[in-house]
Design an enzyme around this catalytic site. Structure first.
Site, short mmCIF file in Angstrom:
data_model
loop_
_atom_site.label_atom_id
_atom_site.label_comp_id
_atom_site.label_asym_id
_atom_site.label_seq_id
_atom_site.Cartn_x
_atom_site.Cartn_y
_atom_site.Cartn_z
N HIS A 37 6.46 14.16 -28.48
CA HIS A 37 5.01 14.25 -28.57
C HIS A 37 4.39 14.91 -27.33
O HIS A 37 3.22 15.31 -27.34
CB HIS A 37 4.38 12.87 -28.78
CG HIS A 37 3.19 12.89 -29.70
ND1 HIS A 37 2.24 13.89 -29.65
CD2 HIS A 37 2.80 12.05 -30.69
CE1 HIS A 37 1.31 13.66 -30.56
NE2 HIS A 37 1.63 12.55 -31.21
N ASP A 66 2.65 18.44 -31.06
CA ASP A 66 1.68 17.54 -31.70
C ASP A 66 2.01 17.38 -33.18
O ASP A 66 2.74 18.17 -33.77
CB ASP A 66 0.27 18.09 -31.53
CG ASP A 66 -0.18 18.07 -30.08
OD1 ASP A 66 0.28 17.17 -29.34
OD2 ASP A 66 -0.98 18.94 -29.69
#
Length: 545
Positions: free
Chosen positions: A518, A522
Site C-alpha cells: 500500500h 493504491d
C-alpha cells in the site's frame, strides 16, 4: 607468452571451487571461448570458458579437487614453452598488484594496531572465529566436528562442517598444530566472529583466552596470516597420500562434493557403497555416474494371509511424541525475509474472477500448431507483463526516500524446489511471445530443480507470478517478493455455472489475487491493473495487437 588462469570467483559468495570436470586435457589446443572445465561453486555447477588462445600446458587442480579462489587452475601458452618460473611462484601483473595491495593493507593494519598488546595470546597460538561463508550469513551452526580436542591438525585439513543460511560447507584450517580448544559444540549456533576453535603447540594453556579478549586483537593478524597461507598453498602442488585417506575412512567420515551428494540422493545411491576417486577419497560426480549397484537380495515371499481377528473394544493406548527437525540456515533466512516483507510492507489483497472460455479455445488452437506448446500460466505471464506496461505504478519499488518505477518489465516466476522456493526471472517479458515465455519458463524451472540456476537468472525481478492452480488450489494469497510492490496469485480453472446473455450455462473461471504494497500501489491502481489483466485474458487476441 604463457597466461596464468586462476580459480575464478563465479558467484558473490564463492570462496572456493571444485573442478567437477575438465573438458580440455593437457596438450590440447584451446581457442578463445572454448569451455575449459565445469566448476562447482556454492550455488551451481558452471561452465568456465577460456579468454586466451594457445595450448593447455599445465592443469593445477585435478577433477574432484577443491581449491580457494585465485588458486592456480591452469596455464595456457605456446606449445613447448618453458613455464617453470610460473610453476615455481611466478605470477601475472594482476597477481602482483593484488599482492602489493595486500601488503599495503597489512601495513596499514599493523600501524593502526601499534598500541595493541598481543601478550595475552601465547606464542604460536592461533584463534579461529566463526567465518562469514556467505554474503548474507549472520550466524552459523556447527553441523559436525571432523577434528576433536587434542587432535593434530595440518594446514588444509577439514576442521568442521558449518551450516550457513545457504548451504552446509566444509571449513578447513589455515594453520598447523594441535586443536587445543573447541568453542562451539556440534549443533550449537553462534554469531559470525564468535570463538570457534584455538590451534597451537601441544600443551599450551589457553584457558584464559575468550572471544572478548581476542576478537579485536587478532582480527588483523588472522587476516594477514590467512592471506600468507593461501599464497603459500597456491605455490605448492597438491599431494595425495593414501594414509590420510585411510585415516578418514576409518573415522566413519564420508567426503563427498555437494553435486555428487545431490546426484546420489536423486538416484537413491548410498554414499557408503561408493568408492571415491577424488582427493583423499572424496566422492565426486564421475563416481556417481560410474557407480554400478550390487545385486540386491531377492524379496522374501509374502507371508500367507491371516484371517481378520474378531473386533475388539477400542482402548486408547500409545505414547505421545514429536519429531523435532532442526531448522536449516536456509529455512531461517526464508522465514526472516518473508517476515520482513509481511510485517514491513502493508499488504492488501484484491481478487478478480476471469472467464476463461476464450482463453481455453485460443490455447487449443495455438497448441494444434506443430512444435508449439503454451500453458495457461504462459498466458497469465504475458497478460501481466502487458498490463504492467499500462499501469507502471504496479511495477515499482519502495525505498523510503523515493518510489522507483521500473521502465523495464522483468517477471519473476515462483518455482517450488525440494529445499524451498526460488524465483527465476524472465527479462523483458513484455517483449516475448507466449511460446517464447513457455520455453524460457520450462528451461529455468528445470535448471532450478537441478540446482543449476545462475545468480543473474534469479536477480532483478520487478513483478512476480505464483501459480498453484496445478495443485487444484482455487484461491490463495502470496507474500510480496521484495523489493517488488506486488505479486499475483493464480488459482485453478473451475467448471461452474455462469450467466451469459441472461442465461445460466456451464462455464470455466479462474480467480486471480493481487497482493499489493500500500506504500506504492493504491487500491484504485491495483484494481485498474486487474481490470486490464482480465481484459487481456478474456480476449487473448488483444495480446497480439
Amino acid at each position: 607468452m604463457a597466461e596464468v588462469i586462476n580459480m575464478p570467483r563465479l558467484s558473490d559468495t564463492m570462496e572456493e571451487g571444485v573442478v567437477a570436470k575438465w573438458l580440455k586435457k593437457k596438450g590440447d589446443k584451446v581457442e578463445e571461448g572454448d569451455i575449459l572445465a565445469e566448476i562447482e561453486t556454492d550455488k551451481a555447477t558452471m561452465e568456465f570458458e577460456s579468454f586466451h588462445e594457445g595450448t593447455l600446458l599445465h592443469i593445477g587442480i585435478e577433477e574432484g579437487e577443491t581449491a580457494p579462489v585465485d588458486t592456480l587452475l591452469a596455464i595456457i601458452g605456446e606449445e613447448g614453452e618453458d613455464i617453470s618460473d610460473l610453476l615455481e611462484g611466478g605470477s601475472s601483473e594482476s597477481d602482483k598488484a593484488d599482492s602489493d595491495e595486500k601488503e599495503d593493507t597489512s601495513d596499514e593494519k599493523e600501524e593502526s594496531e601499534n598500541g595493541s598488546d598481543d601478550n595475552d595470546i601465547p606464542e604460536g597460538v592461533e584463534v579461529i572465529t566463526m567465518p562469514r561463508l556467505s554474503d548474507t550469513m549472520e550466524e552459523g551452526t556447527v553441523a559436525s566436528w571432523i577434528k576433536k580436542e587434542g587432535d593434530k591438525v595440518e594446514e588444509g585439513d577439514i576442521l568442521a562442517e558449518i551450516e550457513t543460511d545457504k548451504a552446509t560447507m566444509e571449513f578447513e584450517s589455515f594453520y598447523t598444530g594441535t586443536l587445543l580448544k573447541i568453542g562451539i559444540q556440534e549443533g550449537e549456533t553462534a554469531k559470525v566472529d564468535s570463538l570457534l576453535a584455538i590451534i597451537g603447540p601441544e600443551g599450551t594453556d589457553v584457558s584464559g583466552i575468550s572471544t572478548g579478549d581476542t576478537e579485536n586483537k587478532t582480527s588483523a593478524k588472522k587476516e594477514d596470516k590467512s592471506e600468507e597461507k593461501k599464497e603459500k598453498k597456491e605455490e605448492k602442488s597438491s599431494e595425495k597420500t593414501s594414509g590420510k585417506s585411510e585415516d578418514k575412512k576409518s573415522s566413519g567420515r564420508i567426503f563427498v562434493s555437494p553435486l555428487a551428494k545431490k546426484m546420489a540422493e536423486d538416484k537413491g545411491i548410498g554414499l557408503s557403497e561408493v568408492q571415491g576417486s577424488g582427493e583423499n577419497g572424496r566422492i565426486v560426480k564421475r563416481d556417481i555416474e560410474d557407480f554400478k549397484p550390487s545385486e540386491k537380495p531377492a524379496k522374501a515371499e509374502a507371508p500367507a494371509e491371516k484371517k481378520p481377528a474378531a473386533a475388539q473394544t477400542y482402548v486408547p493406548a500409545g505414547e505421545e511424541s514429536f519429531e523435532e527437525i532442526k531448522n536449516s540456515q536456509m529455512r531461517k533466512t526464508i522465514a526472516k525475509r518473508l517476515g520482513e516483507s509481511k510485517f514491513n510492507a502493508p499488504h492488501y489483497y484484491l481478487t478478480i474472477e476471469v472467464d476463461m472460455a476464450n482463453a481455453m479455445a485460443s490455447r487449443k488452437q495455438i497448441n494444434n500448431m506443430p512444435d508449439v506448446k503454451v500453458s495457461f500460466n504462459d498466458m497469465v505471464i504475458k497478460a501481466s507483463a502487458m498490463a504492467l506496461r499500462k499501469h507502471p505504478r504496479v511495477n515499482s519499488q519502495w525505498t523510503g526516500d523515493a518510489t522507483k518505477i521500473a521502465k523495464h518489465i522483468h517477471m519473476g516466476v515462483a518455482v517450488a524446489v525440494e529445499e524451498g522456493l526460488v524465483v527465476p526471472v524472465l527479462k523483458f517479458a513484455d517483449q516475448m511471445s507466449m511460446t517464447q515465455i513457455g520455453g524460457n519458463v520450462k528451461t529455468l524451472a528445470g535448471k532450478a530443480r537441478d540446482k543449476k540456476l545462475q545468480p543473474d537468472e534469479m536477480e532483478g525481478s520487478t513483478f512476480t507470478v505464483s501459480n498453484l492452480g496445478m495443485f487444484g488450489i482455487v484461491e490463495f494469497t502470496s507474500i510480496i517478493n521484495q523489493p517488488n510492490s506486488a505479486i499475483l496469485s493464480v488459482g485453478t480453472i473451475v467448471e461452474k455455472p455462469v450467466v451469459r446473455n441472461g442465461q445460466i450455462v456451464v462455464g470455466n473461471t479462474m480467480k486471480l489475487t493481487l497482493a499489493c504494497d500500500h506504500r506504492t500501489v493504491d487500491g484504485a491502481t491495483g484494481a485498474a491493473f486487474l481490470e486490464t489483466l482480465k481484459t487481456y485474458l478474456e480476449n487473448p487476441v488483444t495480446m497480439l495487437a
